[in-house]
Design an enzyme around this catalytic site. Structure first.
Site, PDB file in Angstrom:
ATOM      1  N   LYS A 141       0.826  -1.222   0.000  1.00 42.71           N
ATOM      2  CA  LYS A 141       0.000   0.000   0.000  1.00 42.71           C
ATOM      3  C   LYS A 141       0.855   1.266   0.000  1.00 42.71           C
ATOM      4  O   LYS A 141       0.443   2.286  -0.530  1.00 42.71           O
ATOM      5  CB  LYS A 141      -0.936   0.028   1.211  1.00 42.71           C
ATOM      6  N   LYS A 223      -5.313  -8.417  -6.610  1.00 44.65           N
ATOM      7  CA  LYS A 223      -6.633  -8.724  -6.048  1.00 44.65           C
ATOM      8  C   LYS A 223      -7.633  -7.625  -6.412  1.00 44.65           C
ATOM      9  O   LYS A 223      -7.246  -6.473  -6.628  1.00 44.65           O
ATOM     10  CB  LYS A 223      -6.526  -8.947  -4.535  1.00 44.65           C
ATOM     11  N   LYS A 226     -11.643  -2.203  -3.992  1.00 39.63           N
ATOM     12  CA  LYS A 226     -12.595  -1.115  -4.228  1.00 39.63           C
ATOM     13  C   LYS A 226     -11.938   0.228  -4.469  1.00 39.63           C
ATOM     14  O   LYS A 226     -12.573   1.147  -4.978  1.00 39.63           O
ATOM     15  CB  LYS A 226     -13.617  -1.028  -3.088  1.00 39.63           C
TER      16      LYS A 226
HETATM   17  N1  AQP Z   1     -10.519  -9.397  -3.784  1.00 34.64           N
HETATM   18  C1  AQP Z   1     -10.910  -9.950  -2.639  1.00 34.64           C
HETATM   19  N2  AQP Z   1     -11.200 -11.273  -2.601  1.00 34.64           N
HETATM   20  C2  AQP Z   1     -11.618 -11.839  -1.448  1.00 34.64           C
HETATM   21  N3  AQP Z   1     -11.777 -11.170  -0.286  1.00 34.64           N
HETATM   22  C3  AQP Z   1     -11.494  -9.851  -0.294  1.00 34.64           C
HETATM   23  N4  AQP Z   1     -11.542  -8.918   0.666  1.00 34.64           N
HETATM   24  C4  AQP Z   1     -11.171  -7.729   0.131  1.00 34.64           C
HETATM   25  N5  AQP Z   1     -10.883  -7.868  -1.164  1.00 34.64           N
HETATM   26  C5  AQP Z   1     -11.064  -9.176  -1.461  1.00 34.64           C
HETATM   27  C6  AQP Z   1     -11.951  -9.169   2.046  1.00 34.64           C
HETATM   28  O1  AQP Z   1     -12.985  -8.264   2.354  1.00 34.64           O
HETATM   29  C7  AQP Z   1     -12.926  -7.953   3.748  1.00 34.64           C
HETATM   30  C8  AQP Z   1     -13.029  -6.477   3.952  1.00 34.64           C
HETATM   31  O2  AQP Z   1     -11.897  -5.875   3.372  1.00 34.64           O
HETATM   32  P1  AQP Z   1     -11.562  -4.345   3.546  1.00 34.64           P
HETATM   33  O3  AQP Z   1     -12.461  -3.557   2.694  1.00 34.64           O
HETATM   34  O4  AQP Z   1     -11.597  -3.991   4.967  1.00 34.64           O
HETATM   35  O5  AQP Z   1     -10.050  -4.215   3.132  1.00 34.64           O
HETATM   36  P2  AQP Z   1      -9.307  -4.680   1.872  1.00 34.64           P
HETATM   37  O6  AQP Z   1      -8.991  -6.134   1.960  1.00 34.64           O
HETATM   38  O7  AQP Z   1      -8.130  -3.764   1.698  1.00 34.64           O
HETATM   39  O8  AQP Z   1     -10.365  -4.458   0.717  1.00 34.64           O
HETATM   40  P3  AQP Z   1     -10.187  -3.683  -0.622  1.00 34.64           P
HETATM   41  O9  AQP Z   1     -11.481  -3.789  -1.352  1.00 34.64           O
HETATM   42  O10 AQP Z   1      -8.945  -4.131  -1.337  1.00 34.64           O
HETATM   43  O11 AQP Z   1     -10.046  -2.192  -0.108  1.00 34.64           O
HETATM   44  P4  AQP Z   1      -8.949  -1.112  -0.461  1.00 34.64           P
HETATM   45  O12 AQP Z   1      -8.940  -0.973  -1.941  1.00 34.64           O
HETATM   46  O13 AQP Z   1      -9.384   0.126   0.224  1.00 34.64           O
HETATM   47  O14 AQP Z   1      -7.660  -1.595   0.104  1.00 34.64           O
HETATM   48  C9  AQP Z   1     -11.635  -8.547   4.267  1.00 34.64           C
HETATM   49  O15 AQP Z   1     -11.927  -9.750   4.947  1.00 34.64           O
HETATM   50  C10 AQP Z   1     -10.840  -8.812   3.013  1.00 34.64           C
HETATM   51  O16 AQP Z   1      -9.932  -9.886   3.182  1.00 34.64           O
END
Ligand code: AQP
Length: 355
Positions: A141, A223, A226
């Site tokens: 990140k 991955k 969002k």
């Molecule tokens: N691509 C993914 N596949 C499976 N699980 C996922 N999670 C996130 N992306 C995937 C799971 O969703 C939960 C909440 O995640 P989060 O929003 O708190 O953080 P994150 O993992 O950083 O999600 P994003 O969408 O990638 O957000 P940004 O872009 O802001 O960093 C967690 O259980 C995560 O594992």
């Protein structure tokens, strides 16, 4: 799993060090407590849904669930204040629309519970920086200019540990990208317990093998996230045509067969989404598309995703018609679990010598 037996024993005996027994009535056998957080850093994606939210919904009768919109985690990278405010409410409403039931589970906003930040500071003071230096998500990140990354981004795994430990959580359902942070949480709990006496339960990660990682549509090596570019993810609020278009444009390869082959990440990712949403076996899916091309497969997948998200979007529209009700529900969720966080914080402060 090596849960801290002394902390658990104290909790189950109802001794005063934590108030974790207050959520489940004494007459019912105690369920395992689960804490789950999700960041309001954009509209949640199909990856968030398949990797996390749908399990949270399905497991509401299995565990004692605490669900948290972790807005303090979102601000570890720059956020537009108005967008953050809107995304936080949108995410809470979407969790309800996906099926989180406030009668069975506690749902609240992280920053409404200052105990998390206060406990995080105490935990920061027992966490060696060497442990944080090993966190791969920080490296990913922070990007190339690590010096410019905020101290919040660096220390956020400790805030996550506080979120989890505040409730004497037994298990944390996460995608495999978060496994390292749950292990860190265990290490922090263990270090604190060792130094100050049994205080925290050491939680374990609940990882699902299939669907643990849904990949980006335009770069299946990354991955689905969002906060990435629009075309790389399907948001839970994408209109049907946008969903169909995004899937039609998803990166695949120049081969023709539609089979689950991990060495072909684009088609493998799309097939995994199909598998999870259809509930069909891999053999049945491969047989169904044996004589078909990518175009037909993608069209079928598009319809499957639209069918899955249409009822979620309809419920979301109903929920957001009444903002006052959403606020009241989030306040009730916080009130329900606040005594747990307060009791843990009080114990931690006493152990350290702050009170
Ligand atoms: N691509 C993914 N596949 C499976 N699980 C996922 N999670 C996130 N992306 C995937 C799971 O969703 C939960 C909440 O995640 P989060 O929003 O708190 O953080 P994150 O993992 O950083 O999600 P994003 O969408 O990638 O957000 P940004 O872009 O802001 O960093 C967690 O259980 C995560 O594992």
């Amino acid at each position: 799993m090596s849960t801290s037996t002394s902390a658990r024993a104290r909790r189950d005996s109802g001794a005063p060090a934590t108030a974790a027994t207050t959520v489940t009535p004494a007459t019912t056998p105690r369920r395992e407590r689960v804490f789950s957080g999700i960041k309001p850093s954009g509209t949640p994606t199909l990856g968030n849904y398949l990797g996390a939210i749908r399990h949270w919904v399905a497991e509401q009768d299995i565990y004692d669930n605490i669900y948290c919109v972790v807005d303090l985690h979102a601000i570890t990278v720059p956020q537009d204040p108005a967008e953050l405010r809107a995304n936080t409410r949108q995410l809470a409403a979407l969790l309800l629309a996906c099926g989180i039931d406030p009668e069975r589970s506690a749902l609240f906003i992280q920053s409404h519970m200052p105990e998390h930040s206060e406990l995080a500071w105490i935990l920061n003071c027992v966490t060696p920086t060497g442990w944080l230096n090993r966190m791969t998500q920080f490296k990913a990140k922070a990007g190339a200019d690590r010096e410019a990354a905020s101290a919040g981004l660096y220390a956020y795994p400790v805030l996550m540990a506080a979120d989890i430990l505040a409730y004497q959580t037994d298990a944390v359902p996460v995608g495999d990208d978060q496994r390292q942070h749950v292990e860190l949480t265990r290490d922090i709990a263990n270090a604190f317990n060792y130094r100050f006496g049994a205080t925290f339960v050491e939680p374990r990660a609940l990882i699902r093998e299939v669907g643990a990682r849904i990949m980006s549509l335009d770069d299946p090596a990354k991955k689905m996230s969002k906060s990435e570019s629009e075309g790389s993810y399907i948001s839970l609020l994408d209109p049907p045509d946008a969903i169909r278009k995004k899937i039609a444009r998803a990166t695949t390869d120049s081969q023709r067969t539609i089979v689950f082959d991990e060495s072909r990440p684009g088609i493998y990712n799309l097939l995994t989404i199909y598998e999870l949403l259809s509930g069909q076996s891999r053999e049945a899916i491969e047989a169904e598309f044996a004589s078909k091309g990518y175009k037909e497969f993608k069209a079928a997948l598009g319809e499957l995703v639209v069918t899955a998200l249409t009822p979620v979007q309809a419920r979301y529209a109903e929920i957001t018609e009444n903002p006052g009700q959403l606020d009241a529900l989030l306040a009730r969720g916080a009130a329900r679990v606040r005594p747990l966080a307060q009791a843990t914080l009080r114990t931690a402060k006493a152990r350290v010598g702050l009170i």
